[in-house]
Design a protein around this motif. Structure first.
Motif, PDB file in Angstrom:
ATOM      1  N   LEU C  30      17.634 -30.453 -55.707  1.00  0.00           N
ATOM      2  CA  LEU C  30      17.879 -29.888 -56.921  1.00  0.00           C
ATOM      3  C   LEU C  30      19.677 -29.522 -56.758  1.00  0.00           C
ATOM      4  CD1 LEU C  30      16.066 -27.860 -58.727  1.00  0.00           C
ATOM      5  CD2 LEU C  30      16.188 -26.642 -55.981  1.00  0.00           C
ATOM      6  N   THR C  35      28.384 -26.864 -55.856  1.00  0.00           N
ATOM      7  CA  THR C  35      30.022 -26.950 -55.058  1.00  0.00           C
ATOM      8  C   THR C  35      29.236 -27.830 -54.172  1.00  0.00           C
ATOM      9  OG1 THR C  35      29.411 -24.444 -53.877  1.00  0.00           O
ATOM     10  CG2 THR C  35      30.885 -24.658 -56.176  1.00  0.00           C
ATOM     11  N   THR C 111      25.782 -21.108 -56.292  1.00  0.00           N
ATOM     12  CA  THR C 111      24.757 -19.466 -55.792  1.00  0.00           C
ATOM     13  C   THR C 111      24.488 -18.899 -54.759  1.00  0.00           C
ATOM     14  OG1 THR C 111      23.219 -22.033 -55.610  1.00  0.00           O
ATOM     15  CG2 THR C 111      23.867 -21.002 -58.417  1.00  0.00           C
TER      16      THR C 111
HETATM   17  C1  LIG Z   1      36.302 -26.077 -50.990  1.00  0.00           C
HETATM   18  C2  LIG Z   1      35.022 -25.665 -50.351  1.00  0.00           C
HETATM   19  C3  LIG Z   1      35.068 -24.658 -49.809  1.00  0.00           C
HETATM   20  C4  LIG Z   1      33.632 -23.936 -49.354  1.00  0.00           C
HETATM   21  N1  LIG Z   1      34.053 -22.889 -48.690  1.00  0.00           N
HETATM   22  C5  LIG Z   1      33.210 -22.218 -48.005  1.00  0.00           C
HETATM   23  C6  LIG Z   1      32.484 -21.108 -47.499  1.00  0.00           C
HETATM   24  O1  LIG Z   1      33.644 -20.810 -46.847  1.00  0.00           O
HETATM   25  N2  LIG Z   1      31.991 -20.378 -46.856  1.00  0.00           N
HETATM   26  C7  LIG Z   1      30.261 -21.258 -46.881  1.00  0.00           C
HETATM   27  O2  LIG Z   1      29.475 -20.780 -47.117  1.00  0.00           O
HETATM   28  N3  LIG Z   1      30.901 -22.435 -47.927  1.00  0.00           N
HETATM   29  C8  LIG Z   1      31.562 -23.104 -48.479  1.00  0.00           C
HETATM   30  N4  LIG Z   1      31.169 -24.094 -49.097  1.00  0.00           N
HETATM   31  C9  LIG Z   1      30.115 -24.549 -50.120  1.00  0.00           C
HETATM   32  C10 LIG Z   1      29.586 -24.201 -51.294  1.00  0.00           C
HETATM   33  O3  LIG Z   1      30.767 -24.077 -52.213  1.00  0.00           O
HETATM   34  C11 LIG Z   1      28.866 -22.506 -50.616  1.00  0.00           C
HETATM   35  O4  LIG Z   1      28.159 -22.742 -49.820  1.00  0.00           O
HETATM   36  C12 LIG Z   1      27.885 -22.427 -52.509  1.00  0.00           C
HETATM   37  O5  LIG Z   1      27.051 -21.462 -52.037  1.00  0.00           O
HETATM   38  C13 LIG Z   1      26.596 -23.720 -52.280  1.00  0.00           C
HETATM   39  O6  LIG Z   1      25.741 -22.998 -53.770  1.00  0.00           O
HETATM   40  P1  LIG Z   1      25.865 -24.226 -54.623  1.00  0.00           P
HETATM   41  O7  LIG Z   1      24.756 -23.251 -55.702  1.00  0.00           O
HETATM   42  O8  LIG Z   1      27.065 -24.729 -55.812  1.00  0.00           O
HETATM   43  O9  LIG Z   1      24.926 -25.391 -53.868  1.00  0.00           O
HETATM   44  P2  LIG Z   1      24.537 -26.745 -54.608  1.00  0.00           P
HETATM   45  O10 LIG Z   1      25.801 -27.326 -54.583  1.00  0.00           O
HETATM   46  O11 LIG Z   1      24.014 -26.769 -55.588  1.00  0.00           O
HETATM   47  O12 LIG Z   1      23.320 -26.393 -53.280  1.00  0.00           O
HETATM   48  C14 LIG Z   1      23.214 -26.973 -52.296  1.00  0.00           C
HETATM   49  C15 LIG Z   1      22.342 -27.343 -51.254  1.00  0.00           C
HETATM   50  O13 LIG Z   1      21.354 -26.729 -51.942  1.00  0.00           O
HETATM   51  C16 LIG Z   1      19.376 -27.023 -52.761  1.00  0.00           C
HETATM   52  N5  LIG Z   1      19.801 -25.946 -53.176  1.00  0.00           N
HETATM   53  C17 LIG Z   1      20.866 -25.030 -54.396  1.00  0.00           C
HETATM   54  N6  LIG Z   1      19.244 -24.087 -54.450  1.00  0.00           N
HETATM   55  C18 LIG Z   1      18.475 -24.215 -53.901  1.00  0.00           C
HETATM   56  C19 LIG Z   1      17.585 -23.361 -54.229  1.00  0.00           C
HETATM   57  N7  LIG Z   1      17.523 -22.256 -55.262  1.00  0.00           N
HETATM   58  N8  LIG Z   1      16.641 -23.258 -53.612  1.00  0.00           N
HETATM   59  C20 LIG Z   1      16.579 -24.574 -52.753  1.00  0.00           C
HETATM   60  N9  LIG Z   1      17.754 -25.709 -52.399  1.00  0.00           N
HETATM   61  C21 LIG Z   1      18.456 -25.300 -53.229  1.00  0.00           C
HETATM   62  C22 LIG Z   1      20.858 -28.432 -52.893  1.00  0.00           C
HETATM   63  O14 LIG Z   1      19.347 -28.760 -53.807  1.00  0.00           O
HETATM   64  C23 LIG Z   1      21.675 -28.798 -52.256  1.00  0.00           C
HETATM   65  O15 LIG Z   1      21.207 -29.726 -51.714  1.00  0.00           O
HETATM   66  C24 LIG Z   1      32.322 -24.957 -49.656  1.00  0.00           C
HETATM   67  C25 LIG Z   1      32.900 -25.290 -50.617  1.00  0.00           C
HETATM   68  C26 LIG Z   1      33.981 -25.864 -50.968  1.00  0.00           C
HETATM   69  C27 LIG Z   1      33.676 -27.392 -52.140  1.00  0.00           C
END
Ligand SMILES: Cc1cc2nc3c(=O)[nH]c(=O)nc-3n(C[C@H](O)[C@H](O)[C@H](O)COP(=O)(O)OP(=O)(O)OC[C@H]3O[C@@H](n4cnc5c(N)ncnc54)[C@H](O)[C@@H]3O)c2cc1C
Ligand code: SF4
Ligand code: FES
Ligand code: FES
Lengths: 170, 784, 335
Positions: C30, C35, C111
């Motif tokens: 998923l 990110t 998200t």
């Molecule tokens: C340079 C960089 C810095 C970062 N710094 C931080 C930070 O300081 N703190 C921090 O917390 N994070 C950080 N992150 C990590 C990330 O960006 C965040 O945690 C972000 O909120 C992940 O959300 P997403 O929607 O992009 O996740 P995705 O990449 O879309 O998903 C992450 C995981 O969650 C699962 N998933 C997504 N949505 C759902 C859902 N609704 N239900 C069940 N499973 C789901 C996906 O399958 C995947 O395995 C960083 C990332 C990068 C690249």
């Protein structure tokens, strides 16, 4: 696995493009590779440098972590699309005047992040500038002159608005 | 009095600003000829292993793979950062028989896309025999250490793995130390850092009709052309390096890199353009970084603080090949001797092979490490003998026209003024020691101030030793500059334009500059020896002068007057006192073509530093002249420490610099800001973390470069010691890498001032600071 | 760095997405903002055959329940979350924690749900393994650990900043496993604490929304992120504190202390919490001893260049600071 390309309809800098792309193509790959918009830089591809920043509906995002397919229906602005009426955007001009450019590799990302900031916050505090630009690395300038450029741009835009000439930045 | 300068010395916006701010500036990563193949490189997973066999057959058969190369497809010609009789070239572009560091290049493929290229790499089978490896330089020196390479034949000590040694000195150190009132010995260690250029390493090579066209992210096209031609067995004339903008380099893009060689070879094999963009991860884990130095320092002083003798021993963890590891042990000596008078000195530096990645210059090239040691110890000595940090530096600082032990002269050295001004600006004399261990406003924060000084050379002799510039007049009176110099962000194109503008009184906007193409622009020393503003700048000035002479001659002839009666302004010549007797440059051009058998007015100029010196100094003995121009600086730092978490930050930096004459003050400030930022990264944040030759943090998330959140206030003070006079050679100094060093020392000293702990090892992490605070608290309570 | 190939599917609803996950099983992953997932895919740590994207799903705006609880769409971007006035008012701690994540650009894509389901991190793991650490470790399905070679478990770190905030607010997680397969449970039950498989969700389950109860939502709180840099960076450790205070403004009625980036899931300092109710929060000894207790009961794992002992020390410092901040004069409305 078979690799079927999909046709996407993208709106970039006001121009509509219909492109056949692979589903795994990121926005930065499509911009740079297929559209020749190489102003968007790729400094890492993993979300850690901000050089690939573009605006999606006016908000900064990282084009290296965005699927091109998912940009349909969003207005994308790259560095090539921020000049207005053939003139440099006030933010671009401020970056030149303040000496905020050295190698220039971070510049497109910095400029776009600044434009987004100033659209939302015309007179940003230092903390707001810091927060807005925290995701764009610059190795050359130490950021000092970049902060100066942001402040100069804010002033320039305010002065323009006062003078009644407005330039619609994305 | 000559006329005030209009262009030189002015804070003129960079000429490449519009291209860069609109995204039009073309960097190597943006070069994409039609039909380009993708190149990827197979790297060693082992720090030390014999290659028993490589099987590329499966990779070759994969559809979409156009070529696969290993050492067997090469001429097996070595290259090196240094290629001298004492230190001959020692590295193959693709490993022959043995790999000596993780990430060493073994094979390369060219394929239609990245997916295919990477799949092909997986199909290459390499059989290894794993060899014992060594990573720590002092371990590597031991008699029973694994051998990376045999020790240098001229080194007589019974150490293993010695890549090179520099030994030099003067006077009698033992006697000097005996005669000193106070002597101390300290050991300082610095850590592995890297350049952090934003644009990745990248190369596009295109072999067409017997010519190799190359675009590469570099620090000078001529050195790349030479090394590519050498390793590919091509005549120089068969290689053309084209200009592309460079997204930062900081020393990290000088050497020949295997990816450049591989792209070229693969293009020659396939007849198609080949592009390689090195991943950030590869850059961190397999590419060249700076140099972690160990410095052992014994200094003896008189009661007044004057240095009597100094003994220095450095050990450089040089990595798997010589790289610039054997240069930095020479340079470190230079960075030790240039700032202070040292009547008796003994210096020895060892570069030691280990199974780590190769080292190359990194901004400052040894100076930050050396100045950190010397300037930290300077403060310790001052405290012991009851002097303040400013006083002890003033006692020892070099004065104008002093002759250095190597035959160089410091000329108009502004060091004393730099020290005084930096100290004054940050109020060092009053503040130093006054707030130590005192909370600013209750709370856990402590602040302190400190100072350091440094000196840096501006241009030395190394291939190609010459910079040449051509200035052409157009028939509309505008100008074109042709230069082999390359803008890597430092502003080369801008300052050369300013110089030509000043000499010929043509507005900046009327001058275009064509740069950094080995075929169409003249030779240049490259932008990695801190001599661009002086060497290439004077060449540009000479070229402009040649044009000026012609313009004046023709104008004198046409206006029927003497050349000394003429003045230049705004693309025109007029007679002094009779402005109506005037010719525009366009008219002069027309007259020249008409009356001088078609002469379109082209000027050529060239420059070489130390024109009477045949070659660069000896890396082994440091004998021989090094440079014509020393830049001096004193930097002061204000540091804040959270004594509960150990976190510390640079709050403010003051740089008082004698850079000679700032051709573009805006550029100078920009260079200083950038160096302050790099130094604070060095001091507090950045470290390439390695474990048995493997890199733990090959990404920007974990290699912690300063973000905007770490920005420190950076102020600069010009101590101008040279002048620029139109029509005369000028002497200016460097600004690109001299200001990362004193500030590092100043930070260490300010940290001490804030909380009373002295750190001997960089970086100053919260862990180290807290540990030192704890030890201090224990010692203090023990004493109480 | 480029993404591996995959088949892309874009369901129109959460239930449909869950159904697809169920159908494709292990072959599917998923993605929400991508990110966290996309960098891992670029490193080839994750190479799904099917990518089920939530980008086509309609999102809803945060809203208050009749009982004052705040419902937030799990698909809300962290950027929107940190800008949302209603979140700032009714769950300021969530908005603060969200603002501490990564950078503005990332927050605009990232998200809430993705943040809660972040994969655990380890220096040896978050790499591409082409020429370094090539042998797979436990987390990649192998049978070794580079970090602790003698052990037989994974020590990777769960580094979400928002999770500890939600944990301190007794947040409820709502998930769907397909049509008719909804369930809800306290956020604490989302995490296994085991870095190998940090979430208790079934493979087909998707977080749909979170519910922040009113009790803690608007109480006294503090969020602190300890990291080496101020700009974008994962936390060395993060601390979320939420307090319910009696009408006298100083007596603690209830307390939550949650810590992130110290283990394979967010953890609560239960013993430290337990000592607080009934205590006078303006007494510095009270908060000091609570912080000391927290540092006793939680043993941070060394990670990303931070030593364990140092993290433990800083845990005490940061909990103390967070408690002091939260117990201090009620903050001005953060609008
Ligand atoms: C340079 C960089 C810095 C970062 N710094 C931080 C930070 O300081 N703190 C921090 O917390 N994070 C950080 N992150 C990590 C990330 O960006 C965040 O945690 C972000 O909120 C992940 O959300 P997403 O929607 O992009 O996740 P995705 O990449 O879309 O998903 C992450 C995981 O969650 C699962 N998933 C997504 N949505 C759902 C859902 N609704 N239900 C069940 N499973 C789901 C996906 O399958 C995947 O395995 C960083 C990332 C990068 C690249
Ligand atoms: S801690 Fe986990 S992710 Fe890290 S090396 Fe060990 S098993 Fe792999
Ligand atoms: S290229 Fe997208 S963040 Fe670096
Ligand atoms: S100008 Fe070079 S990275 Fe910012």
């Amino acid at each position: 696995m078979e690799h079927i390309k999909v046709v996407v309809h993208l709106l970039i800098n006001g121009d509509a493009h219909d492109l056949a792309i692979a589903p795994e193509a990121t926005l930065s790959e499509v911009l740079r590779g297929q559209l020749g918009l190489t102003g968007t830089k790729d400094g890492c591809g993993t979300g850690e440098c901000g050089a690939c920043t573009v605006l999606a509906d006016g908000r900064p995002i990282l084009s290296c972590l965005t699927l091109a397919f998912e940009c349909q229906g969003r207005e994308i602005t790259t560095i090539e699309g921020v000049a207005c009426n053939g003139e440099l955007n006030p933010v671009q001009q401020a970056f030149i005047d303040a000496g905020a450019i050295q190698c220039g590799f971070c510049t497109p990302g910095m400029v776009l992040a600044t434009i987004a900031l100033l659209n939302e916050t015309p007179h940003p505090s230092f903390a707001e500038i810091e927060k807005a630009l925290e995701g764009v690395l610059c190795r050359c300038t130490g950021y000092n002159k970049i902060v100066e450029a942001v402040n100069r741009a804010a002033e320039a835009i305010a002065a323009r608005l006062k003078g009644g000439t407005s330039c619609q930045t994305p | 009095m000559s006329d005030p300068l209009k262009y030189v010395g002015q804070p003129i916006a960079r000429v490449d600003g519009p291209a860069k701010v609109t995204g039009k500036a073309r960097f190597t990563v943006d070069v994409q000829p039609p039909g380009t193949l993708v190149c990827r490189i197979l790297r060693s997973p082992h720090p030390h292993a014999r290659i028993l066999g490589i099987d590329i057959s499966a990779a070759q058969k994969l559809p979409g793979v156009k070529a696969v190369v290993t050492a067997d497809d090469t001429l097996k010609i070595k290259h090196g950062f240094v290629e001298t009789p004492r230190y001959p070239a020692d590295q193959y572009p693709l490993a022959v028989g043995v790999v000596r560091h993780v990430g060493e290049e073994i094979a390369a493929v060219a394929a239609v896309d990245e997916h295919t290229a990477e799949a092909a790499l997986k199909l290459i089978k390499v059989e290894y025999e794993i060899l014992p490896a060594v990573f720590d330089p002092e371990e590597a020196m031991k008699a029973d250490a694994p051998e990376v390479h045999p020790s240098h034949p001229k080194v007589t000590e019974p150490f293993r793995n010695i890549a090179g040694k520099t030994e030099t000195g003067w006077g009698d150190v033992d006697q000097g130390l005996a005669e000193s009132d106070y002597v101390r010995t300290d050991r300082f260690e610095s850590h592995l850092r890297t350049h952090g250029y934003l644009e990745p390493q990248a190369t596009v090579a295109s072999w067409e009709d017997g010519k190799l066209n190359v675009w590469t992210s570099s620090m000078g096209p001529f050195i790349k052309r030479k090394k590519l031609a050498q390793t590919l067995g091509l005549p120089l004339s068969a290689v053309r390096v084209h200009k592309s903008y460079v997204g930062g380099a900081f020393g990290g893009k000088i050497d020949l890199f295997s990816h450049e060689f591989c792209a070229a070879l693969l293009s020659m094999k396939t007849g198609r353009p080949v592009k390689v963009v090195v991943s950030r991860e590869e850059i961190f884990a397999a590419y060249r970084h700076g140099q972690p130095l160990i410095v052992e320092l014994t200094t003896g002083v008189k009661k007044d603080g004057s240095i009597v003798a100094q003994r220095i021993r450095t050990i450089n963890n040089c990595g798997a090949y010589k790289g610039s590891g054997v240069v930095v042990i020479f340079l470190s000596w230079g960075f030790a001797m240039a700032t202070y008078r040292i009547p008796n000195m003994a210096y020895e530096g060892f570069a030691v092979y280990t199974n780590n990645t190769v080292r190359c210059p990194q901004r400052g090239h040894g100076a930050p490490q050396m100045r950190f040691a010397i300037e930290s110890q300077m403060d310790m000595i001052a405290e012991e003998i009851g002097l303040d940090p400013v006083a002890i530096r003033l006692v020892n600082a070099r004065l104008p026209d002093e002759q250095l032990p190597n035959g160089d002269n410091v000329h108009n050295c502004g060091l004393v003024e730099c020290i005084e001004k930096a100290a004054e600006r940050i109020n060092l004399r009053e503040r130093y020691g006054s707030s130590r261990n005192k909370a600013a406003e209750g709370g856990s924060l402590r602040r302190g101030v400190g100072i350091g000084v440094s000196a840096y050379f501006g241009g030395s002799l190394i291939y190609p030793n010459s910079s040449s510039v051509i200035v052409k007049l157009n028939d509309d009176g505008s100008l074109i500059i042709l230069t082999g110099s390359l803008d890597i962000g430092q502003g080369a194109e801008t300052i050369l334009t300013q110089i030509v503008a000043e000499e010929l009184q043509v507005p900046i906007s009327q001058i275009s500059i064509m740069a950094a193409d080995t075929e169409t622009t003249p030779v240049d020393i490259g932008v990695w020896i801190s001599g661009n503003a002086y060497v290439t700048g004077n060449a540009a000035r000479e070229a402009a002068m040649a044009v000026r002479h012609k313009i004046l001659e023709i104008a004198a002839q046409e206006l029927e007057t003497e050349t000394c009666q003429l003045v230049l302004s705004e693309k025109a010549v007029s007679v002094t006192g009779a402005p109506e007797r005037r010719m525009s440059y366009a008219e002069i051009y027309e007259a020249s073509v008409r009356s001088r058998r078609g002469d379109p007015i082209i000027g050529e100029g060239h420059w070489r530093t130390m024109r009477d010196v045949p070659t660069h100094p000896s890396l082994a003995t440091a004998k021989g002249r090094w440079t014509e121009n020393y830049a001096f600086d004193a930097q002061a730092a204000e540091v804040e420490v959270d004594i509960e978490t150990g976190k510390a930050r640079l709050v403010r930096a003051v740089t008082a610099h004698d850079c000679g004459f700032p051709i573009n003050p805006l550029n100078v400030d920009g260079q200083i800001d950038g160096q302050v930022s790099m130094a604070l990264g060095h001091a507090f944040l950045e470290e390439v973390m390695m474990e048995n030759g493997r890199t733990l943090n090959p990404s920007w998330l974990e290699y912690r470069m300063p973000t905007i959140g770490e920005m420190a206030l950076s102020e600069s003070i010009d101590v101008i010691t040279e002048s620029y006079v139109v029509g005369q050679p000028y002497r200016t100094k460097e600004v690109g890498e001299g200001y990362v060093s004193a500030i590092l020392a100043a930070i260490a000293n300010a940290l001490y001032d804030a909380v009373g702990v002295r750190l001997y090892t960089t970086p100053f992490t919260p862990e180290r600071i807290l540990k030192a605070l704890k030890e201090k608290a224990q010692a203090d309570s023990g004493n109480a | 760095m480029h993404l591996p190939r995959f088949t892309y599917v874009r369901p129109g609803s959460r239930d449909e997405a869950a159904g697809l996950l169920d159908t494709f099983g292990k072959a599917a992953v998923l993605v929400a903002g991508g990110t966290d997932l996309f960098p891992r895919m670029k490193y080839r740590i994750s190479t799904p055959e099917y990518l089920v994207s939530l980008s086509g799903v309609t999102r809803f705006l945060p809203a208050l329940d009749e009982d004052g609880a705040l419902r937030i769409d799990a698909l809300m971007s962290l950027g929107d979350l940190s800008r949302s006035p209603i979140v700032r008012t009714h769950a300021p701690l969530v908005s603060q924690a969200a603002t501490c994540v990564a950078s503005g650009q990332i927050r605009n894509a990232a998200t809430l749900g993705g943040n809660l389901c972040l994969e655990c991190r380890c220096l040896y793991y978050n790499q591409s393994h082409t020429f370094q650490f090539v042998e797979p470790c436990f987390k990649l399905g192998g049978d070794l650990c580079y970090f602790a070679p003698k052990g037989n478990r994974c020590w990777a770190i769960f580094a979400s900043d928002v999770a500890p905030a939600l944990l301190s607010l007794d947040t409820v997680i709502c998930v769907t496993g397909g049509p008719g397969k909804q369930r809800r449970f306290p956020v604490a039950e989302l995490y296994t604490g085991d870095a190998l498989s940090p979430l208790t969700l079934l493979p087909s389950e998707i977080i749909t929304e979170i519910i922040v109860p009113s009790a803690f939502g608007t109480g006294r709180h503090s969020f602190r992120k300890f990291s080496r840099r101020k700009g974008y960076e994962f936390a060395g450790l993060s601390v979320a504190v939420a307090l319910q205070v009696a009408d006298d403004g100083r007596t603690c009625r209830d307390a939550r202390i949650a810590v992130g980036s110290v283990a394979g899931g967010p953890v609560r300092a239960a013993a430290a919490e337990a000592g607080l109710p009934g205590q006078d929060l303006s007494n510095s000894e009270t908060v000091r001893s609570a912080a000391a207790t927290a540092a006793q009961e939680i043993r941070p794992i060394a990670h990303h260049g931070y030593q364990a002992a140092h993290l433990r020390h800083c845990l005490e410092v940061e909990v103390l600071r967070a408690l002091t901040e939260a117990a201090g004069p009620a903050p001005l409305a953060d609008v």
